[in-house]
Design a protein around this motif. Structure first.
Motif, PDB file in Angstrom:
ATOM      1  N   GLY A   1      -3.747   5.721  -3.589  1.00  0.00           N
ATOM      2  CA  GLY A   1      -2.805   4.597  -3.620  1.00  0.00           C
ATOM      3  C   GLY A   1      -1.761   4.741  -4.714  1.00  0.00           C
ATOM      4  O   GLY A   1      -1.545   5.823  -5.258  1.00  0.00           O
ATOM      5  N   PRO A   2      -1.122   3.611  -5.051  1.00  0.00           N
ATOM      6  CA  PRO A   2      -0.133   3.649  -6.125  1.00  0.00           C
ATOM      7  C   PRO A   2      -0.810   3.865  -7.466  1.00  0.00           C
ATOM      8  O   PRO A   2      -1.934   3.389  -7.672  1.00  0.00           O
ATOM      9  N   CYS A   3      -0.179   4.573  -8.349  1.00  0.00           N
ATOM     10  CA  CYS A   3      -0.752   4.699  -9.680  1.00  0.00           C
ATOM     11  C   CYS A   3       0.316   4.903 -10.741  1.00  0.00           C
ATOM     12  O   CYS A   3       1.439   5.315 -10.444  1.00  0.00           O
ATOM     13  N   VAL A   4      -0.094   4.529 -11.950  1.00  0.00           N
ATOM     14  CA  VAL A   4       0.773   4.668 -13.111  1.00  0.00           C
ATOM     15  C   VAL A   4       0.163   5.710 -14.031  1.00  0.00           C
ATOM     16  O   VAL A   4      -1.046   5.688 -14.274  1.00  0.00           O
ATOM     17  N   ILE A   5       0.992   6.623 -14.501  1.00  0.00           N
ATOM     18  CA  ILE A   5       0.526   7.606 -15.484  1.00  0.00           C
ATOM     19  C   ILE A   5       1.394   7.398 -16.714  1.00  0.00           C
ATOM     20  O   ILE A   5       2.595   7.697 -16.683  1.00  0.00           O
ATOM     21  N   GLU A   6       0.825   6.825 -17.753  1.00  0.00           N
ATOM     22  CA  GLU A   6       1.636   6.682 -18.967  1.00  0.00           C
ATOM     23  C   GLU A   6       1.348   7.876 -19.860  1.00  0.00           C
ATOM     24  O   GLU A   6       0.209   8.250 -20.082  1.00  0.00           O
ATOM     25  N   ALA A   7       2.420   8.473 -20.354  1.00  0.00           N
ATOM     26  CA  ALA A   7       2.271   9.644 -21.210  1.00  0.00           C
ATOM     27  C   ALA A   7       2.818   9.287 -22.590  1.00  0.00           C
ATOM     28  O   ALA A   7       4.002   8.974 -22.729  1.00  0.00           O
TER      29      ALA A   7
ATOM     30  N   GLN B   1      -3.995   2.079  -9.854  1.00  0.00           N
ATOM     31  CA  GLN B   1      -4.767   2.869 -10.812  1.00  0.00           C
ATOM     32  C   GLN B   1      -3.885   3.201 -12.008  1.00  0.00           C
ATOM     33  O   GLN B   1      -2.669   3.349 -11.871  1.00  0.00           O
ATOM     34  N   GLY B   2      -4.521   3.286 -13.163  1.00  0.00           N
ATOM     35  CA  GLY B   2      -3.752   3.580 -14.370  1.00  0.00           C
ATOM     36  C   GLY B   2      -4.363   4.726 -15.143  1.00  0.00           C
ATOM     37  O   GLY B   2      -5.584   4.808 -15.289  1.00  0.00           O
ATOM     38  N   PHE B   3      -3.527   5.648 -15.585  1.00  0.00           N
ATOM     39  CA  PHE B   3      -3.982   6.798 -16.376  1.00  0.00           C
ATOM     40  C   PHE B   3      -3.152   6.865 -17.656  1.00  0.00           C
ATOM     41  O   PHE B   3      -1.974   6.486 -17.656  1.00  0.00           O
ATOM     42  N   THR B   4      -3.785   7.380 -18.711  1.00  0.00           N
ATOM     43  CA  THR B   4      -3.040   7.580 -19.954  1.00  0.00           C
ATOM     44  C   THR B   4      -3.215   9.028 -20.397  1.00  0.00           C
ATOM     45  O   THR B   4      -4.345   9.530 -20.433  1.00  0.00           O
TER      46      THR B   4
ATOM     47  N   GLN C   1       0.829  -1.215   0.000  1.00  0.00           N
ATOM     48  CA  GLN C   1       0.000   0.000   0.000  1.00  0.00           C
ATOM     49  C   GLN C   1       0.860   1.262   0.000  1.00  0.00           C
ATOM     50  O   GLN C   1       0.698   2.152   0.841  1.00  0.00           O
ATOM     51  N   LEU C   2       1.768   1.292  -0.934  1.00  0.00           N
ATOM     52  CA  LEU C   2       2.664   2.446  -1.041  1.00  0.00           C
ATOM     53  C   LEU C   2       2.130   3.368  -2.136  1.00  0.00           C
ATOM     54  O   LEU C   2       2.032   2.952  -3.296  1.00  0.00           O
ATOM     55  N   PRO C   3       1.802   4.594  -1.803  1.00  0.00           N
ATOM     56  CA  PRO C   3       1.160   5.461  -2.793  1.00  0.00           C
ATOM     57  C   PRO C   3       2.128   6.085  -3.815  1.00  0.00           C
ATOM     58  O   PRO C   3       2.025   7.264  -4.151  1.00  0.00           O
ATOM     59  N   VAL C   4       3.071   5.284  -4.284  1.00  0.00           N
ATOM     60  CA  VAL C   4       4.063   5.778  -5.245  1.00  0.00           C
ATOM     61  C   VAL C   4       3.369   6.149  -6.557  1.00  0.00           C
ATOM     62  O   VAL C   4       2.476   5.442  -7.023  1.00  0.00           O
ATOM     63  N   LYS C   5       3.767   7.258  -7.132  1.00  0.00           N
ATOM     64  CA  LYS C   5       3.209   7.677  -8.432  1.00  0.00           C
ATOM     65  C   LYS C   5       4.290   7.448  -9.489  1.00  0.00           C
ATOM     66  O   LYS C   5       5.383   8.012  -9.388  1.00  0.00           O
ATOM     67  N   ILE C   6       3.962   6.631 -10.473  1.00  0.00           N
ATOM     68  CA  ILE C   6       4.948   6.271 -11.496  1.00  0.00           C
ATOM     69  C   ILE C   6       4.567   6.941 -12.816  1.00  0.00           C
ATOM     70  O   ILE C   6       3.507   6.647 -13.381  1.00  0.00           O
TER      71      ILE C   6
END
Ligand SMILES: Cc1ncc(C[n+]2csc(CCOP(=O)(O)OP(=O)(O)O)c2C)c(N)n1
Ligand SMILES: [Mg+2]
Length: 599
Positions: free
Chosen positions: A545-551, A523-526, A475-480
């Motif tokens: 929480g943790p999430c991925v933002i792909e750009a 969570q995933g965002f584009t 449960q590490l809210p790292v933003k990638i």
């Protein structure tokens, strides 16, 4: 029958309480050393240590990774971000082999790391047996301390020395323990091995340079007319002193990559980074200086430093071996950069002539305007600089930003400015891919309440992408933030600009990282378009929480050096002529950009 079993069990437990296993001794001692986190992945070669960890799970956290390389990166980053010892663990054979890249990262960047590995059974070693790798031999080059444990009575001494050596030499210590020895309780102490004859204390060097060396350094700096300061990782924590020195000497502060957080980018004294991904005013400050002060840096690209006979050099470093490593200095000061500058500043005379600094400041104003122009582009596909800029603007002043190796390093270096209070890091000297996410995980574990960001490329992320589930698991809210260009971008440009050949073997099979994030429980965002960048970043950074933002970005955006050399331009042209598959689009992007910036 059951009664007998129970009695036996009680008997064994009591026996165990009386006699600690080798693994127990190791863990108890590490607790005394203040170790509270170990990153790793178990295997039957290290299960004795795992059992000792299970029994102490309230005192010491075990963070399970999906690949041992990540555990070593995490230990390295933990050490970098906290200044404490980072610890990782792996099983015998393949587990220990997987750790190696992360351990080299620690060795190269001077991070204090302890690696604990398993070894084959003590009486079956070197018999061509399964997983029979003598890891102490394998680690001979990477480790500053490297020991094979021979029995319970050996553990305490070895552990003390391993921790102390890693901290003292800022390097990797390695303890490998045969599987069966980990569970042994019986001591076979040799008569000369007195019990408890070592100590679990580390006393760092408090020394400051001697007055003669300080005076000599001050004389050189006072005599100079145009002083440039280079700040590296050793200057972190000495920001106030650096700014004071810069103010007195009228000197710009140029930052090596690992020194990025030494002074914030809104400081009037800094011209930002140096090297291929640096700024033009930094390059100018190097080319024009007559005096050069290096503070805690072993920046390896010497072609970007002043020419050896150009400037008089002064260097501050904790490690005397590094004095004079990259530049022929006249005066060297061995000591902690903060304390040394505190001693040096009173000996410096304020320079009334400020034009050198003012020129750097003017150059920086123009550079920042240029960077802003690049960050405000509205093209489709989106420019990677847009994402870096918008992210940087939004980061909190407690953010810890971990980057990776690739063109992303350039976007991070130039477009994510350091705010006062932030920490930033990357694999500086090994320049390995895949460190970004493990670094960010370690940062979040060390500082649960801070904003922890990984800014990575699609190539680097996909190497250790399973570590996203490590964020979910703990449960590490790292933003990638993944800069997705479906290519090993850095290499594409290196092939063209350095080698003068068309790109080859660099295309990446695209991955839907947002979907992948969801599959992992994150969570995933584009972000597909520049117009949506700000909104989606806001949304993603606000998630719990943790999430991925792909750009999705323009794969043909070049990480242009601040000053393109004739040789680079020639190689680049040659690569296009030799049949670069994207030559028309690349020519349009590169030359179009240059023309746009000129008019
Ligand atoms: C472990 C490792 N393998 C290979 C390299 C060489 N290398 C440096 S940057 C790079 C490309 C990185 O690609 P990506 O993560 O997609 O970032 P981009 O350059 O596209 O921004 C490669 C292959 C390296 N530094 N480390
Ligand atoms: Mg890429």
């Amino acid at each position: 029958m059951w009664g007998l079993c129970f009695a036996l069990l009680v008997g064994i437990t009591r026996e165990k309480q009386r006699h600690m296993t080798a693994a127990d001794v190791l863990l108890e001692r590490l607790c005394e050393w203040g170790v509270d986190t170990i990153f790793g992945l178990p295997g039957d070669g290290i299960n004795g240590v795992m059992e000792a960890l299970r029994e102490r799970r309230e005192k010491i956290r075990f963070i399970q990774v999906r690949h041992e390389e990540a555990a070593a990166f995490m230990a390295c980053a933990y050490a970098k971000y906290t200044g404490r010892l980072g610890v990782c663990l792996a099983t015998s054979g393949p587990g220990g082999i997987h750790l190696l890249n992360g351990l080299y990262d620690a060795k190269f960047d001077g991070a204090a790391v302890l690696a604990i590995t398993g070894l084959h059974h003590h009486d079956l070693l070197c018999t061509h047996s399964q997983q029979d790798v003598e890891l102490d031999k394998l680690y001979m080059d990477v480790a500053v301390y490297n020991a094979r444990v021979m029995g319970v009575e050996h553990v305490e001494t070895v552990t003390d020395l391993a921790c102390r050596t890693a901290l003292a030499y800022r390097g990797v210590a390695h303890i490998t323990i045969p599987t069966d020895v980990q569970m042994m309780t019986k001591e076979k102490r040799s008569p000369r091995n007195r019990k408890h004859h070592t100590s679990m204390r580390f006393v760092g060097s408090g020394s400051i340079p001697n007055p003669d060396d300080l005076r000599r350094a001050a004389e050189i700096l006072n005599a100079g007319k145009r002083v440039t300061i280079l700040a590296g990782s050793g200057a972190i924590g000495a920001g106030d002193q650096l700014e004071k020195t810069a103010d007195v000497l009228g000197a710009p502060i140029v930052k090596a990559l690992l020194g990025k957080a030494s002074v914030p980018d809104d400081s009037p004294y800094t011209t930002g980074g140096i090297g291929l991904l640096g700024t033009k005013p930094s390059q100018q400050a190097m080319e024009d200086c007559d005096t050069f002060l290096i503070v805690g840096s072993s920046f390896p690209y010497i072609e970007f430093l002043p020419k050896p006979d150009q400037a008089r050099g002064v260097q501050i470093d904790l490690n005397p071996i590094r004095l004079g490593l990259r530049y022929p200095i006249e005066a060297g000061l061995v000591g902690d950069s903060r304390k040394t500058l505190d001693e040096l500043i009173p000996l410096l005379k304020r320079k009334e002539e400020r034009s050198f600094l003012e020129k750097a400041q003017k150059g920086m104003k123009e550079w920042n305007e240029l960077m802003l122009t690049r960050a405000k582009r509205t093209d489709h596909p989106m420019k990677p600089q847009v994402v870096a800029h918008e992210l940087g603007k939004r980061l909190r002043s407690d953010a810890i930003v971990s980057c990776d190796s690739g063109t992303i390093t350039t976007w991070w270096a130039r477009h994510i400015p350091v705010k006062r209070g932030q920490m930033h890091s990357v694999s500086g000297t090994l320049a390995t891919m895949a460190c970004g996410v493990p670094y960010a995980i370690a940062a979040q574990i060390a500082y649960p309440d801070r904003q922890c960001i990984a800014f990575v490329g699609d190539g680097g992320f996909s190497m250790l992408m399973a570590e996203l589930v490590t964020c979910v698991k703990y449960q590490l809210p790292v933003k990638i933030v993944i800069i997705k260009n479906n290519t090993l971008g850095q290499i594409k440009w290196e092939q063209m600009v350095f080698s003068g050949v068309p790109e080859y073997g660099v295309d990446l099979q695209p991955i839907d990282f947002a979907l992948y994030a969801q599959a992992c429980g994150a969570q995933g965002f584009t972000i597909k378009d520049q117009a949506d960048c700000e909104r989606i970043l806001d949304q993603a950074l606000a998630t719990q929480g943790p999430c991925v933002i792909e750009a999705e970005v323009d794969a043909l955006e070049p990480p242009l050096p601040a000053k393109v050399t004739l040789e680079q331009a020639t190689h680049f042209a040659e690569s296009l002529i030799k049949g670069e598959p994207n030559r028309e689009k690349i020519a349009y992007t590169v030359f179009g950009e240059k023309i746009r910036e000129l008019i």
